[in-house]
Design a protein around this motif. Sequence first.
Motif, PDB file in Angstrom:
ATOM      1  N   ASN A   1      47.914 -12.631   8.678  1.00 16.27           N
ATOM      2  CA  ASN A   1      49.344 -12.636   8.409  1.00 16.27           C
ATOM      3  C   ASN A   1      49.964 -11.287   8.770  1.00 16.27           C
ATOM      4  N   VAL A   2      51.201 -11.327   9.219  1.00 13.17           N
ATOM      5  CA  VAL A   2      51.927 -10.120   9.588  1.00 13.17           C
ATOM      6  C   VAL A   2      53.062  -9.921   8.595  1.00 13.17           C
ATOM      7  N   ASN A   3      53.073  -8.756   7.963  1.00 12.60           N
ATOM      8  CA  ASN A   3      54.081  -8.443   6.952  1.00 12.60           C
ATOM      9  C   ASN A   3      54.962  -7.319   7.477  1.00 12.60           C
ATOM     10  N   LEU A   4      56.242  -7.630   7.674  1.00 11.02           N
ATOM     11  CA  LEU A   4      57.189  -6.660   8.215  1.00 11.02           C
ATOM     12  C   LEU A   4      58.042  -6.097   7.089  1.00 11.02           C
ATOM     13  N   ALA A   5      57.956  -4.794   6.878  1.00 11.49           N
ATOM     14  CA  ALA A   5      58.781  -4.142   5.868  1.00 11.49           C
ATOM     15  C   ALA A   5      60.219  -4.035   6.371  1.00 11.49           C
ATOM     16  N   SER A   6      61.082  -3.505   5.540  1.00 11.74           N
ATOM     17  CA  SER A   6      62.498  -3.390   5.873  1.00 11.74           C
ATOM     18  C   SER A   6      62.691  -2.672   7.203  1.00 11.74           C
ATOM     19  N   ALA A   7      63.511  -3.270   8.065  1.00 13.48           N
ATOM     20  CA  ALA A   7      63.910  -2.680   9.345  1.00 13.48           C
ATOM     21  C   ALA A   7      62.741  -2.478  10.310  1.00 13.48           C
ATOM     22  N   SER A   8      61.619  -3.154  10.103  1.00 15.16           N
ATOM     23  CA  SER A   8      60.502  -3.082  11.044  1.00 15.16           C
ATOM     24  C   SER A   8      60.573  -4.258  12.012  1.00 15.16           C
ATOM     25  N   THR A   9      59.746  -4.187  13.077  1.00 17.07           N
ATOM     26  CA  THR A   9      59.855  -5.168  14.157  1.00 17.07           C
ATOM     27  C   THR A   9      58.478  -5.623  14.615  1.00 17.07           C
ATOM     28  N   LEU A  10      58.352  -6.932  14.862  1.00 12.24           N
ATOM     29  CA  LEU A  10      57.189  -7.487  15.546  1.00 12.24           C
ATOM     30  C   LEU A  10      57.659  -7.954  16.907  1.00 12.24           C
ATOM     31  N   ASN A  11      57.140  -7.319  17.949  1.00 16.22           N
ATOM     32  CA  ASN A  11      57.548  -7.603  19.324  1.00 16.22           C
ATOM     33  C   ASN A  11      56.385  -8.256  20.054  1.00 16.22           C
ATOM     34  N   PHE A  12      56.532  -9.551  20.396  1.00 15.48           N
ATOM     35  CA  PHE A  12      55.463 -10.247  21.089  1.00 15.48           C
ATOM     36  C   PHE A  12      55.505  -9.938  22.578  1.00 15.48           C
ATOM     37  N   LYS A  13      54.365  -9.526  23.131  1.00 15.96           N
ATOM     38  CA  LYS A  13      54.283  -9.290  24.569  1.00 15.96           C
ATOM     39  C   LYS A  13      54.543 -10.591  25.319  1.00 15.96           C
ATOM     40  N   ASN A  14      55.227 -10.487  26.419  1.00 14.52           N
ATOM     41  CA  ASN A  14      55.505 -11.614  27.310  1.00 14.52           C
ATOM     42  C   ASN A  14      56.344 -12.696  26.645  1.00 14.52           C
ATOM     43  N   GLY A  15      56.829 -12.442  25.433  1.00 14.68           N
ATOM     44  CA  GLY A  15      57.687 -13.399  24.762  1.00 14.68           C
ATOM     45  C   GLY A  15      57.014 -14.694  24.381  1.00 14.68           C
ATOM     46  N   SER A  16      55.658 -14.713  24.331  1.00 13.60           N
ATOM     47  CA  SER A  16      54.950 -15.962  24.055  1.00 13.60           C
ATOM     48  C   SER A  16      54.316 -15.939  22.678  1.00 13.60           C
TER      49      SER A  16
END
Length: 271
Positions: free
Chosen positions: A236-251
């Motif tokens: 699982n990915v937990n993003l705190a306030s104002a953080s970002t998960l950026n997927f490579k290649n948009g997939s």
Amino acid sequence: ENNIASGLTLTGGDLAGAISGTGSTVIGGAVTNNNAKTIAQAISVNETASLTTVANAIGGAVTNSGTVELTGDTLTQTITGGTLNITGDVKSSADNLLADTITNSVSLTLTEGNLVKDVAGNGTTVIDTENTVANSANITTLTQVKAGTLDNTNGKLANVETSENTILNSNADNISGNITNEGTYNVVGGTIANTISGSGSTILNTDMVNNGSILQDVYVVTGKTLTSSAAGLGGNVNLASASTLNFKNGSVDALAGAINVALGADANLKM
């Protein structure tokens, strides 16, 4: 027991009695200490000489130009210079290990201090402490964090295993092998290029690119960005306030519904 007030040179053989006094002991040949007799004074090992002993029999600082072999027990004195061979289960403060070359063939347990000399060999380097051990050297053996904290922000590690309730702090670039993490892995910089597995958690304290595989829960701290392929995430990915998960290649095809992404306030998910 031999009480030496000046100087004693041992040219070889097996030490039969303890040595004490205000003088010093010089190792001038191949000396063994199979009877674990204490040398309770300063020790010098000559360039072509060697001392083989249990660690707790060393009762004074060692100036080593030759070879010291520790066959077990706890080292409480410094060994400076020369070659240090670990051929048993040895425990020590990292601050005591100042030999030019350290080869660990069995087990070296560090209980405190800052390791500044490289450790090679096919043994295991163990962190077992209630405190923090710092590593500023290159450890090419397997490293196990069994208790306490290992701060590896200035050192190099190969493969790493951590136990529950332990902490590993490291720049990702400073670990060349894989990590089996049952505790907390705090990543403070670099690029993840290895496999991180286990039931622990990985905390990203800086903007991070994942080119490896994080097969456990990931926490991205406030305001930071994790860039990763979906296939590189297995927890699982937990993003705190104002953080970002950026997927490579948009997939995100590889997610397959198996991973949850928890978004904090103003967090971003980019695909």
